[in-house]
Design a protein around this motif. Structure first.
Motif, PDB file in Angstrom:
ATOM      1  N   VAL A  23       0.841  -1.203   0.000  1.00 58.10           N
ATOM      2  CA  VAL A  23       0.000   0.000   0.000  1.00 58.10           C
ATOM      3  C   VAL A  23       0.876   1.253   0.000  1.00 58.10           C
ATOM      4  O   VAL A  23       0.607   2.216  -0.724  1.00 58.10           O
ATOM      5  CB  VAL A  23      -0.951   0.000   1.216  1.00 58.10           C
ATOM      6  N   GLN A  24       1.942   1.238   0.792  1.00 64.84           N
ATOM      7  CA  GLN A  24       2.875   2.380   0.820  1.00 64.84           C
ATOM      8  C   GLN A  24       3.515   2.571  -0.557  1.00 64.84           C
ATOM      9  O   GLN A  24       3.682   3.700  -1.025  1.00 64.84           O
ATOM     10  CB  GLN A  24       3.957   2.160   1.882  1.00 64.84           C
ATOM     11  N   ALA A  25       3.863   1.459  -1.211  1.00 68.81           N
ATOM     12  CA  ALA A  25       4.494   1.536  -2.534  1.00 68.81           C
ATOM     13  C   ALA A  25       3.545   2.119  -3.568  1.00 68.81           C
ATOM     14  O   ALA A  25       3.983   2.810  -4.500  1.00 68.81           O
ATOM     15  CB  ALA A  25       4.958   0.143  -2.970  1.00 68.81           C
ATOM     16  N   LYS A  26       2.251   1.883  -3.414  1.00 66.95           N
ATOM     17  CA  LYS A  26       1.282   2.369  -4.409  1.00 66.95           C
ATOM     18  C   LYS A  26       0.767   3.761  -4.081  1.00 66.95           C
ATOM     19  O   LYS A  26       0.640   4.615  -4.965  1.00 66.95           O
ATOM     20  CB  LYS A  26       0.102   1.401  -4.501  1.00 66.95           C
ATOM     21  N   TYR A  27       0.456   4.024  -2.803  1.00 65.71           N
ATOM     22  CA  TYR A  27      -0.234   5.262  -2.438  1.00 65.71           C
ATOM     23  C   TYR A  27       0.664   6.303  -1.776  1.00 65.71           C
ATOM     24  O   TYR A  27       0.225   7.430  -1.564  1.00 65.71           O
ATOM     25  CB  TYR A  27      -1.402   4.947  -1.497  1.00 65.71           C
ATOM     26  N   GLY A  28       1.889   5.946  -1.421  1.00 66.03           N
ATOM     27  CA  GLY A  28       2.720   6.895  -0.694  1.00 66.03           C
ATOM     28  C   GLY A  28       2.246   7.034   0.742  1.00 66.03           C
ATOM     29  O   GLY A  28       1.569   6.153   1.272  1.00 66.03           O
ATOM     30  N   ASP A  29       2.600   8.141   1.395  1.00 68.25           N
ATOM     31  CA  ASP A  29       2.265   8.333   2.805  1.00 68.25           C
ATOM     32  C   ASP A  29       0.759   8.357   3.035  1.00 68.25           C
ATOM     33  O   ASP A  29      -0.008   8.875   2.215  1.00 68.25           O
ATOM     34  CB  ASP A  29       2.864   9.644   3.322  1.00 68.25           C
ATOM     35  N   TYR A  30       0.367   7.823   4.173  1.00 70.00           N
ATOM     36  CA  TYR A  30      -1.052   7.821   4.558  1.00 70.00           C
ATOM     37  C   TYR A  30      -1.531   9.248   4.815  1.00 70.00           C
ATOM     38  O   TYR A  30      -0.861  10.041   5.479  1.00 70.00           O
ATOM     39  CB  TYR A  30      -1.241   6.989   5.831  1.00 70.00           C
ATOM     40  N   ASN A  31      -2.682   9.578   4.244  1.00 72.28           N
ATOM     41  CA  ASN A  31      -3.299  10.892   4.442  1.00 72.28           C
ATOM     42  C   ASN A  31      -4.772  10.673   4.774  1.00 72.28           C
ATOM     43  O   ASN A  31      -5.548  10.230   3.919  1.00 72.28           O
ATOM     44  CB  ASN A  31      -3.166  11.746   3.180  1.00 72.28           C
TER      45      ASN A  31
END
Length: 558
Positions: free
Chosen positions: A133-141
């Protein structure tokens, strides 16, 4: 006149793209391969190959030196190939250089885990999903990644979903909980962390082949970056015997018999049998390639590799600098937003204070005015009564003078005197009462005026510009956000202990919802290894203990 040669259409599918080429019928596998890697910008050529399905429906690797059309590729238009990693590194963190290489490995390993070709325990699957998920979406917002944003993502192997009594929403909640922990990790670094965890899986990077020893026992042969391992047919997780590439001198086959000659002089040849000649060709190709890479890793880097590493380091440094710049901008915006919110809050407080002060001042002024009017009225009444009292005193004196001219026995004398006295006493008492009331009202008026002055001061204080100074604790905002990022990245990438603790925590949580009825054979084997304290590298160390001769004899006796 030159004869027109009709080109051959070729479709090559990578892990994230579809490429089409028109090649000459005489094009070799090497020439086609070079076209592909040039198109995708790949320079780490030694890991990959072109995979195809032959006319018998079996999977094979395209041979580089032979012409494409002279190989047993299924004749269709266009010809179908898959660009895949044929060999795996021993340590992804140390060996993979280019971002494109890391991405292709990440996508391929992730696909093998989700398709269950590579066994992955539930807790590791969930942790890997958070990195994906981090690899696809970047940092959680939280403003962007609303509940349900992973609804259509395939993040976990079907086996893991079936084995636990969790809804999709509950799986998403647990994935997002760990996803938040990766804040500050670049997408490329998240892919690399995924691979670092995945490479510790028992089936990672292993090519399995069905073989038999001289006794005819059905076994599995595993070929990987470290050497050859032999597995019992019931257990592909834990090898029983291992032969590292450093012990192998020569590899060959004759028909269905495969022969491996060890370096140890007094050791016999290590031989086994496969079901097809075609399989032995694949085994030989994988053995030669892995053996070459094994030796290559132990030699100094070539100039080309050194150049690639330097370029990759520059690219990552530039990306890191850009990342830090963006983080600083985000921090600055956060600080400005916090200041603005705090200022608005303080402004509302001041407006409320000013309104209250004005209301209190108006009330004080009203009370003071009413008291002044009352005091003036009471003083006027007191003055009038004072006049009456003086008049009564005068009348009393006149009465006394009249009485003096009367006879002592005269009753009228007594009456007049008594009336004058009573009137004078009444007026005197009334005057005393009025005087007391005046003093009381004057005191209240003084207090009201004092309160009026205090309320006026409070109003001036509430509306003073000096009180609008904003005191935001800027130390609570990270002035150098990259520090947090670097610490976080280093702790993840270098601390196996942290990964172990994370997996333990996940395992305990998942155990509470596990459904034992859906446990697979590989799950049971993994749990057995876990209880006995075994892992991939402890097992490899154990199965390679002793001399080569003894291990070959153990293989023959299986």
């Amino acid at each position: 006149m030159l004869k027109h040669v009709r080109p051959v259409n070729v479709r090559v599918t990578t892990m994230d793209a579809e490429l089409e080429f028109a090649i000459h019928p005489n094009t070799t596998g090497q020439q086609l391969y070079e076209q592909v890697v040039k198109t995708i910008g790949l320079r780490e050529l030694w890991y990959f190959g072109l995979k195809y399905v032959d006319n018998k429906g079996l999977s094979s690797w395209l041979q580089m030196k032979k012409k494409v059309m002279h190989q047993d590729v299924k004749k269709e238009s266009p010809l179908q190939f898959k660009f895949r990693a044929k060999f795996h590194p021993e340590d992804v963190g140390e060996e993979l250089i280019q971002d494109v290489t890391i991405r292709l490995f990440y996508l391929q390993v992730r696909e093998s885990i989700l398709s269950e070709d590579c066994y992955c325990p539930p807790e590791t699957s969930l942790l890997l999903a958070s990195y994906a998920v981090q690899a696809k979406y970047g940092d959680y917002n939280p403003h962007v990644h609303n509940p349900g944003f992973l609804r259509h993502e395939k993040l976990l192997p079907p086996r893991v979903l079936e084995q636990h009594r969790f809804s999709r929403e509950e799986w998403e909640d647990r994935t997002v909980e760990w996803y938040k922990e990766h804040r500050g990790l670049l997408r490329e670094d998240a892919m690399l962390e995924y691979l670092k965890i995945a490479q510790d899986l028992e089936m990672y990077g292993v090519n399995y082949f069905e073989i038999k020893n001289k006794k005819g026992t059905q076994l599995w042969l595993g070929v990987d970056a470290l050497g050859l391992n032999v597995y019992s047919f019931e257990d592909r997780l834990s090898p029983k015997i291992g032969f590292p590439w450093s012990e192998i001198r020569n590899i060959s086959f004759s028909n269905k018999k495969f022969i491996i000659r060890p370096i140890e002089k007094h050791s016999p040849d290590f031989s086994f049998f496969s079901s097809r000649l075609r399989i032995n060709k694949r085994i030989l190709s994988l053995c030669i390639g892995n053996h070459e890479l094994y030796q290559r890793r132990r030699r100094p880097d070539t100039i080309d590799v050194k150049q690639m590493k330097a370029e990759a380091q520059e690219v990552r440094a530039a990306r890191q600098a850009e990342r830090l710049r963006l983080l600083r901008e985000v921090q600055a915006r956060m600080l400005a937003e916090r200041k603005r919110a705090e200022l608005e809050k303080r402004l509302k407080e001041y407006e409320t204070q000013a309104a209250n002060a004005m209301q209190a001042l108006a009330k004080s002024e009203t009370v003071a005015k009413e008291l002044e009017e009352k005091v003036a009225r009471v003083e006027a009444e007191a003055a009038a009564r004072e006049q009456l009292r003086l008049e009564a005193e005068r009348l009393k004196r006149e009465a006394e003078l009249q009485v003096q001219g009367m006879q002592p026995e005269d009753a009228e004398k007594e009456r007049i005197l008594q009336e004058a006295k009573e009137l004078a006493d009444a007026l005197s008492s009334q005057a005393d009462r009025e005087d007391f009331e005046v003093r009381k009202l004057q005191q209240q008026l003084q207090e009201a005026k004092k309160k009026q002055v205090e309320d006026a001061k409070a109003l001036m204080s509430a509306t003073s510009p000096a009180n609008f100074s904003l005191n935001v604790n800027e130390s609570s905002i990270d002035e150098e956000p990259h520090k947090n990022f670097e610490i976080n990245h280093d702790s993840i990438s270098s601390s196996n202990e942290k990964i172990r603790r994370m997996l333990e925590s996940l395992g305990q949580e998942l155990d509470t919802a596990r459904n034992p009825e859906n446990e697979s054979k590989l799950d049971a084997l993994y749990k057995s290894n876990l209880v006995s304290g075994k892992d991939k590298f402890k097992t490899l160390q154990r199965i390679r203990a002793g001399n080569t001769r003894q291990r070959i004899m153990d293989f023959e006796n299986m």
